[in-house]
Design an enzyme around this catalytic site. Structure first.
Site, PDB file in Angstrom:
ATOM      1  N   THR A 141     -28.557 -22.215  54.284  1.00 40.16           N
ATOM      2  CA  THR A 141     -29.989 -22.301  54.631  1.00 40.16           C
ATOM      3  C   THR A 141     -30.816 -21.488  53.638  1.00 40.16           C
ATOM      4  O   THR A 141     -31.987 -21.789  53.414  1.00 40.16           O
ATOM      5  CB  THR A 141     -30.236 -21.773  56.068  1.00 40.16           C
ATOM      6  OG1 THR A 141     -29.472 -20.573  56.274  1.00 40.16           O
ATOM      7  CG2 THR A 141     -29.838 -22.784  57.127  1.00 40.16           C
TER       8      THR A 141
ATOM      9  N   ASN B 171     -19.975 -21.161  41.005  1.00 37.30           N
ATOM     10  CA  ASN B 171     -20.249 -22.316  40.137  1.00 37.30           C
ATOM     11  C   ASN B 171     -21.272 -21.985  39.051  1.00 37.30           C
ATOM     12  O   ASN B 171     -21.110 -22.379  37.897  1.00 37.30           O
ATOM     13  CB  ASN B 171     -20.825 -23.484  40.949  1.00 37.30           C
ATOM     14  CG  ASN B 171     -19.835 -24.060  41.934  1.00 37.30           C
ATOM     15  OD1 ASN B 171     -18.654 -23.762  41.871  1.00 37.30           O
ATOM     16  ND2 ASN B 171     -20.332 -24.880  42.846  1.00 37.30           N
TER      17      ASN B 171
ATOM     18  N   ASP C 199     -17.871 -20.091  45.955  1.00 43.45           N
ATOM     19  CA  ASP C 199     -18.888 -19.355  45.191  1.00 43.45           C
ATOM     20  C   ASP C 199     -18.467 -19.188  43.733  1.00 43.45           C
ATOM     21  O   ASP C 199     -17.278 -19.076  43.433  1.00 43.45           O
ATOM     22  CB  ASP C 199     -19.109 -17.980  45.841  1.00 43.45           C
ATOM     23  CG  ASP C 199     -20.413 -17.346  45.378  1.00 43.45           C
ATOM     24  OD1 ASP C 199     -21.368 -18.084  45.030  1.00 43.45           O
ATOM     25  OD2 ASP C 199     -20.494 -16.101  45.362  1.00 43.45           O
TER      26      ASP C 199
ATOM     27  N   HIS D 140     -21.845 -26.844  39.228  1.00 42.51           N
ATOM     28  CA  HIS D 140     -21.707 -27.480  40.553  1.00 42.51           C
ATOM     29  C   HIS D 140     -20.851 -28.754  40.448  1.00 42.51           C
ATOM     30  O   HIS D 140     -20.055 -29.048  41.345  1.00 42.51           O
ATOM     31  CB  HIS D 140     -23.079 -27.795  41.145  1.00 42.51           C
ATOM     32  CG  HIS D 140     -23.893 -26.555  41.431  1.00 42.51           C
ATOM     33  ND1 HIS D 140     -23.366 -25.462  42.073  1.00 42.51           N
ATOM     34  CD2 HIS D 140     -25.186 -26.228  41.144  1.00 42.51           C
ATOM     35  CE1 HIS D 140     -24.303 -24.519  42.179  1.00 42.51           C
ATOM     36  NE2 HIS D 140     -25.408 -24.960  41.615  1.00 42.51           N
TER      37      HIS D 140
ATOM     38  N   ASN E  35     -30.023 -21.206  50.412  1.00 38.92           N
ATOM     39  CA  ASN E  35     -29.980 -21.812  49.073  1.00 38.92           C
ATOM     40  C   ASN E  35     -31.201 -22.689  48.780  1.00 38.92           C
ATOM     41  O   ASN E  35     -31.471 -23.007  47.618  1.00 38.92           O
ATOM     42  CB  ASN E  35     -28.686 -22.621  48.871  1.00 38.92           C
ATOM     43  CG  ASN E  35     -27.453 -21.758  48.733  1.00 38.92           C
ATOM     44  OD1 ASN E  35     -26.352 -22.151  49.133  1.00 38.92           O
ATOM     45  ND2 ASN E  35     -27.568 -20.562  48.146  1.00 38.92           N
TER      46      ASN E  35
HETATM   47  C1  IPE Z   1     -22.950 -18.465  49.595  1.00 38.80           C
HETATM   48  O1  IPE Z   1     -23.124 -18.265  48.248  1.00 38.80           O
HETATM   49  C2  IPE Z   1     -23.335 -19.845  49.966  1.00 38.80           C
HETATM   50  C3  IPE Z   1     -22.477 -20.896  49.443  1.00 38.80           C
HETATM   51  C4  IPE Z   1     -21.369 -20.729  48.758  1.00 38.80           C
HETATM   52  C5  IPE Z   1     -22.909 -22.217  49.759  1.00 38.80           C
HETATM   53  P1  IPE Z   1     -24.458 -17.638  47.654  1.00 38.80           P
HETATM   54  O2  IPE Z   1     -24.233 -17.546  46.190  1.00 38.80           O
HETATM   55  O3  IPE Z   1     -25.632 -18.406  48.101  1.00 38.80           O
HETATM   56  O4  IPE Z   1     -24.502 -16.207  48.341  1.00 38.80           O
HETATM   57  P2  IPE Z   1     -25.070 -14.828  47.829  1.00 38.80           P
HETATM   58  O5  IPE Z   1     -26.460 -15.078  47.352  1.00 38.80           O
HETATM   59  O6  IPE Z   1     -24.174 -14.363  46.713  1.00 38.80           O
HETATM   60  O7  IPE Z   1     -24.970 -13.912  49.007  1.00 38.80           O
HETATM   61  C1  IPE Z   2     -21.817 -21.622  44.939  1.00 39.45           C
HETATM   62  O1  IPE Z   2     -22.002 -21.273  43.626  1.00 39.45           O
HETATM   63  C2  IPE Z   2     -22.411 -22.975  45.289  1.00 39.45           C
HETATM   64  C3  IPE Z   2     -23.716 -22.880  45.954  1.00 39.45           C
HETATM   65  C4  IPE Z   2     -24.195 -21.818  46.523  1.00 39.45           C
HETATM   66  C5  IPE Z   2     -24.515 -24.096  45.987  1.00 39.45           C
HETATM   67  P1  IPE Z   2     -23.286 -20.489  43.168  1.00 39.45           P
HETATM   68  O2  IPE Z   2     -24.314 -21.492  42.758  1.00 39.45           O
HETATM   69  O3  IPE Z   2     -23.734 -19.487  44.165  1.00 39.45           O
HETATM   70  O4  IPE Z   2     -22.724 -19.752  41.875  1.00 39.45           O
HETATM   71  P2  IPE Z   2     -22.987 -18.251  41.435  1.00 39.45           P
HETATM   72  O5  IPE Z   2     -22.580 -17.386  42.582  1.00 39.45           O
HETATM   73  O6  IPE Z   2     -24.436 -18.154  41.111  1.00 39.45           O
HETATM   74  O7  IPE Z   2     -22.101 -18.080  40.255  1.00 39.45           O
HETATM   75 MG    MG Z   3     -23.278 -17.536  44.510  1.00 38.72          MG
END
Ligand code: IPE
Ligand code: IPE
Ligand code: MG
Length: 240
Positions: A73, A29, A27, A44, A75
């Site tokens: 799921t 990115n 998490d 990413h 995302n």
């Molecule tokens: C969890 O991260 C899912 C992945 C890292 C793939 P999210 O960024 O989607 O989760 P939340 O929204 O902070 O709970």
């Molecule tokens: C995790 O990084 C990767 C995915 C969930 C695809 P995020 O995209 O959730 O990054 P933040 O949490 O918004 O910084």
């Molecule tokens: Mg995130």
């Protein structure tokens, strides 16, 4: 204990417990990119580079199974542009980075609702899984993965067979049934929640929450988490 392996003798540290199965919620990115005034897709791509680097660190420490949470799921509800950029990234990684898996003797498996993925990616996944099928060390990438979805899919499979389940038979209906439960779950990015990751499998996992955003995750962060893990007393309901 069967779920631990020792660090290789070349390690500077004395042999210590390392997780047989390490799971990581990648998490941060998006925030990493936003902090630099860049689009989230840039984060990413940086995150993918970190993962590729980290594969060597995991192997050097003798970690046998690594599961990474790459796309949930939930995302799918992100803006179409971000979802499309992530799908392009998966596709590129599958086509151009297979050699890294082969060189490091890593078996790739995808966990999740793979039918949700674009057909081209499903084909590339099947091909990558086929090419790396003979290796023992595993990288499990959770894509269109949700812990609830996995449980629901398993329940529906049992119902379709008209079966009552036990913990053992239920385990066999999960996406990667033969992989042992994770010993340690690391979440980068500072949030302290599971976000629907490995709900069934992590019943007795240890957790480490790290502030570093995933693209900045370093070998030092990994070793700090592994030291923390090695100091835990895993009672699993028993007594010390
Ligand atoms: C969890 O991260 C899912 C992945 C890292 C793939 P999210 O960024 O989607 O989760 P939340 O929204 O902070 O709970
Ligand atoms: C995790 O990084 C990767 C995915 C969930 C695809 P995020 O995209 O959730 O990054 P933040 O949490 O918004 O910084
Ligand atoms: Mg995130």
């Amino acid at each position: 204990m069967g779920d631990f392996v020792n660090l290789p003798a070349s390690s500077a540290d004395a042999p210590r417990r390392v997780p047989g199965h390490l799971a990581i919620i990648l998490d941060g990115n998006g925030r990493w990119a936003t902090k630099r005034g860049k689009p989230r897709s840039f984060g990413h791509i940086a995150g993918a580079r970190t993962l590729i680097r980290a594969l060597g660190w995991f192997a050097e420490r003798g970690i046998q199974h690594v599961t990474v949470y790459a796309f949930s799921t939930e995302n799918w509800k992100r803006p179409a542009r971000e979802v499309a950029s992530l799908m392009r990234l998966f596709s590129t990684l599958l086509r151009h980075n297979l050699d890294i898996l082969v060189k490091n003797k890593i078996r790739l498996r995808i966990s999740g609702r793979r039918g949700d993925l674009p057909p081209k990616i499903q084909k590339a996944v099947a091909e990558a899984e086929r090419i790396t099928a003979g290796f023992d060390r595993q990288l499990i990438v959770c894509v269109s993965y949700g812990g609830r979805a996995e449980i629901i899919d398993a329940v529906n499979a049992a119902v379709a067979r008209g079966e009552k389940v036990t913990e053992e038979s239920f385990q066999n209906l999960l996406y990667v049934p033969d992989v042992p439960d994770p010993d340690l779950v690391i979440r980068t990015g500072g949030e302290k929640r599971t976000s629907n990751f490995l709900l069934w499998e992590s019943a007795y996992a240890e957790y480490c929450f790290i502030d570093a955003l995933w693209p900045d995750f370093s070998e030092r962060d990994l070793d700090d988490a592994l030291s923390d893990y090695a100091s835990r007393n895993r009672r699993k309901g028993g007594i010390a």
